[in-house]
Design a protein around this motif. Structure first.
Motif, short mmCIF file in Angstrom:
data_model
loop_
_atom_site.label_atom_id
_atom_site.label_comp_id
_atom_site.label_asym_id
_atom_site.label_seq_id
_atom_site.Cartn_x
_atom_site.Cartn_y
_atom_site.Cartn_z
N THR A 1 97.57 70.06 90.49
CA THR A 1 96.70 71.15 90.08
C THR A 1 97.40 72.04 89.04
O THR A 1 96.79 72.48 88.08
N ALA A 2 98.69 72.28 89.25
CA ALA A 2 99.46 73.06 88.28
C ALA A 2 99.47 72.36 86.92
O ALA A 2 99.31 73.01 85.87
N ALA A 3 99.62 71.04 86.94
CA ALA A 3 99.62 70.27 85.70
C ALA A 3 98.25 70.30 85.03
O ALA A 3 98.15 70.36 83.80
N SER A 4 97.19 70.27 85.84
CA SER A 4 95.84 70.30 85.26
C SER A 4 95.55 71.65 84.61
O SER A 4 94.85 71.74 83.59
N LEU A 5 96.09 72.74 85.18
CA LEU A 5 95.94 74.06 84.56
C LEU A 5 96.65 74.09 83.20
O LEU A 5 96.12 74.64 82.23
N TRP A 6 97.84 73.53 83.16
CA TRP A 6 98.57 73.47 81.89
C TRP A 6 97.79 72.64 80.87
O TRP A 6 97.72 72.99 79.69
N ALA A 7 97.18 71.54 81.33
CA ALA A 7 96.43 70.66 80.44
C ALA A 7 95.20 71.38 79.87
O ALA A 7 94.91 71.26 78.67
N VAL A 8 94.46 72.12 80.73
CA VAL A 8 93.26 72.79 80.22
C VAL A 8 93.63 73.93 79.27
O VAL A 8 92.87 74.27 78.37
N ALA A 9 94.83 74.52 79.46
CA ALA A 9 95.29 75.53 78.51
C ALA A 9 95.50 74.88 77.14
O ALA A 9 95.11 75.46 76.11
N CYS A 10 96.07 73.69 77.13
CA CYS A 10 96.28 72.98 75.87
C CYS A 10 94.94 72.53 75.27
O CYS A 10 94.77 72.56 74.04
N ILE A 11 94.01 72.13 76.12
CA ILE A 11 92.67 71.77 75.64
C ILE A 11 92.01 72.98 74.99
O ILE A 11 91.37 72.88 73.94
#
Length: 222
Positions: A97-107
């Motif tokens: 989940t932490a990684a997915s938050l980082w990914a959506v920030a990049c998106i």
């Protein structure tokens, strides 16, 4: 300068893309779900739009870099991701989940800068990773000394502790727990991923759990 239409399209698109990832996290009751992912992505998109606006506004007057604010988002999102990580004994939960938050920030940064193709493709790759690869990971663990069971039981204080004691008596350990409310408020469904020292004891655990008076049903999923 960006037009109002371009700004609106980028903000709305960031909501749609991050919402898709957030729904997947929400569906398995992770600490950061639908709204959290949307807020992170929309915020990141706005930061990128602000960077572009400032660059266009003062271009030629000073040496501004439109990517500097975006770089702060990438490094700063870590504090929010850290809040979703939970350590329980030797098990760490919430890293995905932490990684997915980082990914959506990049998106969000990609959409904010107008890099639509990269943002859209990344969204679907993240969804494939979360949904499809999660099933593959569970299947791999099941073929080893793991099993997944679903328990329907009365929602009483200490019930999960009793279940853990039974599993521990067979030298099993709980890797992950998913709770699901039933239509009947008195009942709750618990899905457990259990690691076994001796995989021949899987059936013994299920039989022992089924004999407990407060447990309504036990089923082995994998």
């Amino acid at each position: 300068m960006l037009s109002t239409e371009q700004i609106l399209i980028r903000l709305v698109l960031s909501i749609v893309l991050s919402g898709l990832i957030g729904i997947e996290r929400e569906s398995i009751r992770r600490p950061a779900g639908f709204r959290t992912h949307i807020l992170v992505c929309v915020g990141s998109t706005l930061v990128m739009l602000v960077s572009i606006y400032i660059f266009n506004q003062y271009n030629g007057e000073t040496t501004l870099q439109p990517d500097r604010l975006g770089a702060q988002v990438i490094s700063g999102i870590g504090f929010l991701g850290a809040g979703t990580i939970i350590k329980e004994g030797n098990t760490v939960k919430g890293l995905t989940t932490a990684a997915s938050l980082w990914a959506v920030a990049c998106i969000g940064l990609a959409i904010g800068s107008g890099f639509y193709l990269g943002g859209i493709l990344t969204t679907f790759l993240v969804l494939i990773t979360l949904a499809v690869f999660n099933k593959a990971e569970r299947d791999l663990k099941t073929r080893q000394n793991y099993m997944t069971v679903k328990i329907t039981t009365f929602n009483k204080p200490g019930q999960l502790g009793k279940i853990g004691e039974i599993i521990g008596s067979f030298k099993g350990s709980i890797v992950s727990i998913d709770l699901e409310e039933n239509d009947d408020d008195e009942l709750i469904s618990i899905e457990l991923l259990i690691k076994m020292e001796d995989k021949t004891k899987k059936l013994d655990i299920i039989n022992k759990l089924q004999r407990q008076e407060d447990i309504i049903k036990v089923s082995k999923l994998k």
